[in-house]
Design a protein around this motif. Structure first.
Motif, short mmCIF file in Angstrom:
data_model
loop_
_atom_site.label_atom_id
_atom_site.label_comp_id
_atom_site.label_asym_id
_atom_site.label_seq_id
_atom_site.Cartn_x
_atom_site.Cartn_y
_atom_site.Cartn_z
N VAL A 95 0.85 -1.19 0.00
CA VAL A 95 0.00 0.00 0.00
C VAL A 95 0.89 1.24 0.00
N ARG A 96 1.86 1.27 0.91
CA ARG A 96 2.72 2.46 1.01
C ARG A 96 3.54 2.67 -0.27
N GLN A 97 4.02 1.59 -0.88
CA GLN A 97 4.81 1.73 -2.12
C GLN A 97 3.95 2.30 -3.25
N ASN A 98 2.72 1.80 -3.37
CA ASN A 98 1.83 2.34 -4.40
C ASN A 98 1.63 3.84 -4.20
N LEU A 99 1.43 4.25 -2.96
CA LEU A 99 1.16 5.66 -2.68
C LEU A 99 2.42 6.51 -2.85
N THR A 100 3.55 5.97 -2.42
CA THR A 100 4.81 6.72 -2.53
C THR A 100 5.15 6.98 -3.99
N TYR A 101 4.96 5.98 -4.83
CA TYR A 101 5.26 6.16 -6.24
C TYR A 101 4.34 7.23 -6.85
N ALA A 102 3.06 7.15 -6.51
CA ALA A 102 2.10 8.14 -7.05
C ALA A 102 2.43 9.55 -6.56
N ALA A 103 2.86 9.66 -5.32
CA ALA A 103 3.22 10.98 -4.77
C ALA A 103 4.41 11.55 -5.53
N GLY A 104 5.37 10.69 -5.88
CA GLY A 104 6.53 11.13 -6.66
C GLY A 104 6.11 11.68 -8.02
N LEU A 105 5.16 10.98 -8.66
CA LEU A 105 4.68 11.44 -9.97
C LEU A 105 4.00 12.79 -9.85
N ARG A 106 3.39 13.05 -8.71
CA ARG A 106 2.71 14.33 -8.49
C ARG A 106 3.68 15.42 -8.03
N GLY A 107 4.96 15.05 -7.85
CA GLY A 107 5.96 16.05 -7.49
C GLY A 107 6.05 16.36 -6.01
#
Ligand code: ATP
Length: 246
Positions: A95-107
């Protein structure tokens, strides 16, 4: 006050076929839960495709929090969080990895990413599952992770395309309740596409889409009054009957 979403004169046809959407007009007011209600084939997913720029309108305008989606797509898309109809999480990441990756894409930076994930997991009662692979979560929990992901960058507008498809009744009710609470407690504006009447609360706004056109729109209570019925299923029947307008 500027609408969270304003759609004006929207038209779209797939290829040379008839119009999938015809002269669609409606707004989502700030902090309101707005249900985009329509049967299969009404045009809900087509509208979502136009809002997310997967398709380009043949005619009409879309403003997201005052940003014209055609002229200023970056600002428009940046003001919006999206939950698509088909789940798009990586099942083998936590769960955390999915969210961390998406947060990176959002800058988002590292510290902000950690704090947003903590806040959102807490809000959606998922903190204890942060280290679990998504594959281990049930359908309702997976949808809540997608909700959290859509909200990482604090968008004022959240759009969801039939997000409860495939969920059992308790998970459906739970997801609907979570999103209604977001409107009330966080002031998030929501466009929730569905064909299920019981997902609409009496205080919600409704846009009733039928065969690509808006057949009625306004507070759910007004639609009931206009149709002379005491439930949305009945109102839908009356308002989509041949020749009906509200
Ligand atoms: P559902 O609840 O079944 O997802 P919907 O309300 O989302 O329905 P759309 O999928 O937007 O409706 O479909 C609106 C109309 O456009 C329908 O007549 C459908 O057959 C047509 N349509 C959808 N996608 C395409 C496509 N890729 N090519 C041609 N026609 C399409």
């Amino acid at each position: 006050m500027t609408a969270a979403l304003s759609v004006t004169g929207l038209r779209f046809a797939y290829g040379k076929g008839g119009f999938a959407l015809r002269d669609v007009d409606f707004t989502v007011a700030p902090g309101r839960f707005t249900a985009l209600l329509g049967a299969n084939g009404a045009g809900k997913s087509t509208l979502m495709g136009l809002l997310t720029r997967l398709f380009t309108p043949d005619q009409g305008d879309i403003q997201i929090c005052g940003h014209d989606l055609r002229r200023n797509p970056r600002a428009g898309l940046g003001a919006m969080g999206v939950v698509f109809q088909q789940p798009t999480l990586d099942l083998d990441l936590t769960v955390r990895q999915n969210l961390t990756y998406a947060a990176g894409l959002r800058g988002l930076g590292g510290r902000e990413t950690a704090s947003r994930i903590a806040v959102l997991l807490e809000r959606f009662a998922l903190s204890a599952r942060a280290g679990d692979k998504v594959r281990l979560l049930n359908g309702g929990h997976r949808r809540r992770v997608e909700l959290a992901r859509a909200l990482l960058h604090r968008p004022p507008l959240l759009i969801l395309d039939e997000p409860t498809v495939g969920l059992d009744a308790p998970s459906r009710r739970d997801l609907v309740a979570h999103v209604h609470r977001l409107c009330v407690e966080e002031g998030v504006s929501v466009l929730w596409a569905t064909h299920l009447f019981d997902e609409v609360a009496p205080g919600d706004d409704v846009v009733l889409l039928h065969r690509g056109a808006v057949q009625a729109r306004g507070p759910a209570a007004d639609l009931l009054a206009a149709s002379g019925t005491d439930n949305l299923a009945g109102a839908f029947q009356v308002l989509t009957a041949e020749g009906a307008t509200a």
